[in-house]
Design a protein around this motif. Structure first.
Motif, PDB file in Angstrom:
ATOM      1  N   GLY A 186       0.793  -1.221   0.000  1.00  0.00           N
ATOM      2  CA  GLY A 186       0.000   0.000   0.000  1.00  0.00           C
ATOM      3  C   GLY A 186       0.823   1.267   0.000  1.00  0.00           C
ATOM      4  N   GLY A 187       2.153   1.151   0.095  1.00  0.00           N
ATOM      5  CA  GLY A 187       3.016   2.323   0.074  1.00  0.00           C
ATOM      6  C   GLY A 187       3.560   2.610  -1.306  1.00  0.00           C
ATOM      7  N   THR A 188       4.139   3.789  -1.488  1.00  0.00           N
ATOM      8  CA  THR A 188       4.634   4.207  -2.805  1.00  0.00           C
ATOM      9  C   THR A 188       6.066   4.736  -2.763  1.00  0.00           C
ATOM     10  N   LYS A 189       6.707   4.740  -1.567  1.00  0.00           N
ATOM     11  CA  LYS A 189       8.054   5.293  -1.454  1.00  0.00           C
ATOM     12  C   LYS A 189       8.990   4.286  -0.796  1.00  0.00           C
TER      13      LYS A 189
ATOM     14  N   ASP B  35      19.816  -3.958  -7.022  1.00  0.00           N
ATOM     15  CA  ASP B  35      18.924  -2.807  -7.176  1.00  0.00           C
ATOM     16  C   ASP B  35      17.530  -3.263  -6.736  1.00  0.00           C
ATOM     17  N   ILE B  36      17.257  -3.110  -5.465  1.00  0.00           N
ATOM     18  CA  ILE B  36      16.009  -3.638  -4.907  1.00  0.00           C
ATOM     19  C   ILE B  36      14.802  -2.873  -5.445  1.00  0.00           C
ATOM     20  N   VAL B  37      14.922  -1.559  -5.606  1.00  0.00           N
ATOM     21  CA  VAL B  37      13.801  -0.771  -6.135  1.00  0.00           C
ATOM     22  C   VAL B  37      13.431  -1.247  -7.534  1.00  0.00           C
ATOM     23  N   LYS B  38      14.429  -1.442  -8.379  1.00  0.00           N
ATOM     24  CA  LYS B  38      14.170  -1.917  -9.742  1.00  0.00           C
ATOM     25  C   LYS B  38      13.512  -3.292  -9.728  1.00  0.00           C
ATOM     26  N   ALA B  39      13.996  -4.165  -8.846  1.00  0.00           N
ATOM     27  CA  ALA B  39      13.440  -5.519  -8.762  1.00  0.00           C
ATOM     28  C   ALA B  39      11.988  -5.494  -8.308  1.00  0.00           C
TER      29      ALA B  39
ATOM     30  N   ASN C 267       9.801  -2.944  -8.668  1.00  0.00           N
ATOM     31  CA  ASN C 267       8.963  -2.312  -9.692  1.00  0.00           C
ATOM     32  C   ASN C 267       8.760  -3.190 -10.915  1.00  0.00           C
ATOM     33  N   ALA C 268       9.611  -4.191 -11.075  1.00  0.00           N
ATOM     34  CA  ALA C 268       9.461  -5.101 -12.216  1.00  0.00           C
ATOM     35  C   ALA C 268       8.377  -6.149 -11.974  1.00  0.00           C
ATOM     36  N   LEU C 269       7.904  -6.270 -10.745  1.00  0.00           N
ATOM     37  CA  LEU C 269       6.935  -7.324 -10.425  1.00  0.00           C
ATOM     38  C   LEU C 269       5.535  -7.030 -10.933  1.00  0.00           C
ATOM     39  N   ASP C 270       5.099  -5.781 -10.777  1.00  0.00           N
ATOM     40  CA  ASP C 270       3.703  -5.453 -11.076  1.00  0.00           C
ATOM     41  C   ASP C 270       3.627  -3.985 -11.478  1.00  0.00           C
ATOM     42  N   PRO C 271       3.226  -3.678 -12.701  1.00  0.00           N
ATOM     43  CA  PRO C 271       3.161  -2.280 -13.140  1.00  0.00           C
ATOM     44  C   PRO C 271       2.172  -1.443 -12.343  1.00  0.00           C
ATOM     45  N   LYS C 272       1.244  -2.095 -11.627  1.00  0.00           N
ATOM     46  CA  LYS C 272       0.259  -1.363 -10.833  1.00  0.00           C
ATOM     47  C   LYS C 272       0.752  -1.065  -9.418  1.00  0.00           C
ATOM     48  N   LYS C 273       1.863  -1.688  -9.025  1.00  0.00           N
ATOM     49  CA  LYS C 273       2.445  -1.449  -7.711  1.00  0.00           C
ATOM     50  C   LYS C 273       3.877  -0.972  -7.902  1.00  0.00           C
ATOM     51  N   GLN C 274       4.078   0.326  -7.799  1.00  0.00           N
ATOM     52  CA  GLN C 274       5.383   0.913  -8.038  1.00  0.00           C
ATOM     53  C   GLN C 274       5.811   1.752  -6.839  1.00  0.00           C
ATOM     54  N   VAL C 275       7.119   1.789  -6.584  1.00  0.00           N
ATOM     55  CA  VAL C 275       7.652   2.634  -5.523  1.00  0.00           C
ATOM     56  C   VAL C 275       8.662   3.604  -6.114  1.00  0.00           C
ATOM     57  N   SER C 276       8.735   4.780  -5.493  1.00  0.00           N
ATOM     58  CA  SER C 276       9.678   5.809  -5.919  1.00  0.00           C
ATOM     59  C   SER C 276      10.742   5.997  -4.851  1.00  0.00           C
ATOM     60  N   PRO C 277      12.018   6.146  -5.256  1.00  0.00           N
ATOM     61  CA  PRO C 277      13.082   6.406  -4.278  1.00  0.00           C
ATOM     62  C   PRO C 277      13.104   7.844  -3.776  1.00  0.00           C
ATOM     63  N   ASP C 278      12.203   8.679  -4.271  1.00  0.00           N
ATOM     64  CA  ASP C 278      12.118  10.071  -3.816  1.00  0.00           C
ATOM     65  C   ASP C 278      11.316  10.115  -2.522  1.00  0.00           C
TER      66      ASP C 278
END
Length: 502
Positions: free
Chosen positions: A436-439, A453-457, A459-470
């Motif tokens: 449920g989080g985005t960051k 690169d954990i963030v990249k890994a 975000n590659a799982l599901d285009p509807k569930k993405q996190v931003s490093p910002d």
């Protein structure tokens, strides 16, 4: 600095009232170092460092612990734990067991029969379209009364301005838990306890004799399960053939509930000889998922209900499924928003399945921690829930199934730095889980011996569930030099846990 000069400096600063009992190796009067994570940013933690001689106690039983806490109240106090304190022990030294807490007519076997899915789930609540969570009848009433009786005995409240520290290498608090703050849930966002230090203690087996069955937890109509549908036809077809339902327990080893400025350091957390693997699911398929074990333990170190400014350092969490929950509900914006700011550093997690931590709302800094787990039996997105159910049982994972260290929850912002993950049957894509989080930001971490690169890994799982490093924030305090990830396993092994204060 000479001892006499150090004493003068501490007295002048208001940390000590006198130097009579202070020495450079007296860990009981140590305070949180400047800049050591969020607890330092929040004003620092001195605990009971300024305690007068009459407020320094050595305790070796529940009776003595309770008496010391009552005697000193909110005054600065140092309580030294010697040996093992069993919180389920009465004042006469007799351990209280399930039969001592049980209120008639409670009986576990009768409870199971009354609320078994085959019985309770045949009709759904018309509002929620799930089995009713409002368990009614004499067995649930007796279970609740029994639970309250146990809670009154095994939950101990820790007031403000306290240092609770183990003596030597074998101090333990077992079969119960500490509450720093409120003993009950509350919508009050103001902390009620502050300035607490917990160090050099092994917490073990906060066992709940009276876990509650929640028939609607994770319940859903999933037609990959034979016979699963929302209307009852017969014993083989209907909502009672749908997956879901969980056992839930009540007690954490340490629960921060409306607390601020807390330092938990060099402690060990585990379930002792009664880990939940010894209590497998008791209902037949489809209610025999691995996660439907009879859960007698809740969290190890949970931080909830407006708690803030916490540093968790040099601890060893092992052989337990759900370690640390930060924020208990998505709906507690007014209580937890802007709070739950916690630093986790130089901790070791071994055979701990998830919530390392699971975060809502908080700005959490986690660095130089070592995570060791086994993901055998974890759900695979390519399979149906039914097939994953079967696969998890067939995997025979002897420990807790690794489900992700960081739970990225609502309005959370986790800064992960130079951590090490050793995950059998898994990789960077399950180092964390989006809930449920985005960051989320990770830098410098290693997964299974390689930079990742954990963030990249993720975000590659599901285009509807993405996190931003910002994240919108950066850590302001480092209590110790950030080690290169490659040095973390050796350092943490040598330093994390009770009995390793140096």
């Amino acid at each position: 600095m000479k001892r006499s000069m150090l004493c003068v400096a501490l007295v002048t600063a208001g940390v000590l009232s006198s130097c009579a009992s202070y020495s450079p190796t007296d860990f009981s009067r140590q305070t949180l170092a400047a800049q050591d994570g969020w607890a330092a940013v929040g004003g620092g933690v001195t605990g009971g460092a300024a305690a007068k001689d009459e407020n320094v106690f050595v305790v070796s039983s529940r009776k003595e612990l309770v008496a010391a806490l009552k005697s000193a109240g909110d005054q600065p106090k140092i309580i030294k734990v010697k040996g093992t304190i069993n919180l389920s022990m009465d004042d006469a030294g007799r351990e209280l067991l399930e039969t001592d807490y049980a209120v008639a007519p409670y009986n576990f076997d009768d409870y199971v029969k009354a609320y078994a899915p085959a019985v309770w789930n045949t009709k759904l609540d018309p509002k929620t379209k799930r089995p009713s969570r409002d368990l009614t009848g004499p067995q649930e009433e007796a279970r609740e009364a029994s639970s309250k009786r146990q809670e009154a005995q095994i939950r101990i409240s820790i007031p403000s301005n306290t240092t609770l520290i183990g003596i030597g290498t074998d101090a333990k608090i077992i079969k119960g838990g500490l509450v720093i703050g409120r003993r009950t849930t509350s919508n009050n966002a103001e902390p009620v306890v502050s300035n607490v230090i917990i160090r050099n203690i092994e917490f073990q087996d906060a066992f709940d004799y009276f876990p509650q069955w929640d028939p609607a937890d994770s319940w859903k109509v999933d037609k990959s399960y034979p016979g699963c549908q929302d209307t009852y036809v017969d014993a083989n077809t209907g909502p009672q053939r749908c997956p879901g339902g969980r056992w839930n327990s009540e007690y954490d080893s340490v629960w921060l509930s409306g607390a601020e400025r807390v330092w938990v350091d060099h402690c060990t957390f585990n379930d002792g000889d009664r880990n939940d693997k010894k209590f497998p699911p008791n209902f037949p398929f489809p209610h025999n998922e691995v996660t439907q074990k009879i859960q007698h333990h809740d969290g190890m170190l949970d931080i909830t209900l407006g708690s803030n400014f916490v540093t968790v350092s040099n601890n060893y969490f092992h052989d337990h499924d759900k370690s640390s929950l930060l924020g208990g509900s998505d709906g507690l914006d007014k209580v937890d928003g802007g709070k739950l700011n916690v630093t986790f550093r130089h901790n070791l997690y071994e055979n701990a399945g998830q919530r390392l931590p699971r975060v809502r709302f908080g700005q959490v800094h986690t660095y130089n921690n070592h995570y060791i787990g086994d993901a055998a039996g974890l759900d695979n997105a390519k399979f149906s829930a039914y097939q994953n159910h079967l696969n998890a049982i067939e995997a025979h994972n002897k420990g807790n199934i690794w489900r992700g260290a960081f739970g990225i929850g609502k309005n959370s912002a986790i800064f992960s730095e130079n951590n090490v993950f050793d995950i059998k049957h898994g990789g960077a894509d399950i180092a964390a889980v989006i809930q449920g989080g985005t960051k989320f930001l990770d830098q410098g971490s290693i997964v299974n011996g390689q930079p990742a690169d954990i963030v990249k890994a993720l975000n590659a799982l599901d285009p509807k569930k993405q996190v931003s490093p910002d994240l919108g924030w950066k850590p302001a305090g480092y209590g110790a030099k950030v080690l290169p990830a490659a040095e973390v396993p050796a350092y943490v092994k040598a330093n994390a846990g009770a009995g390793k204060l140096k």
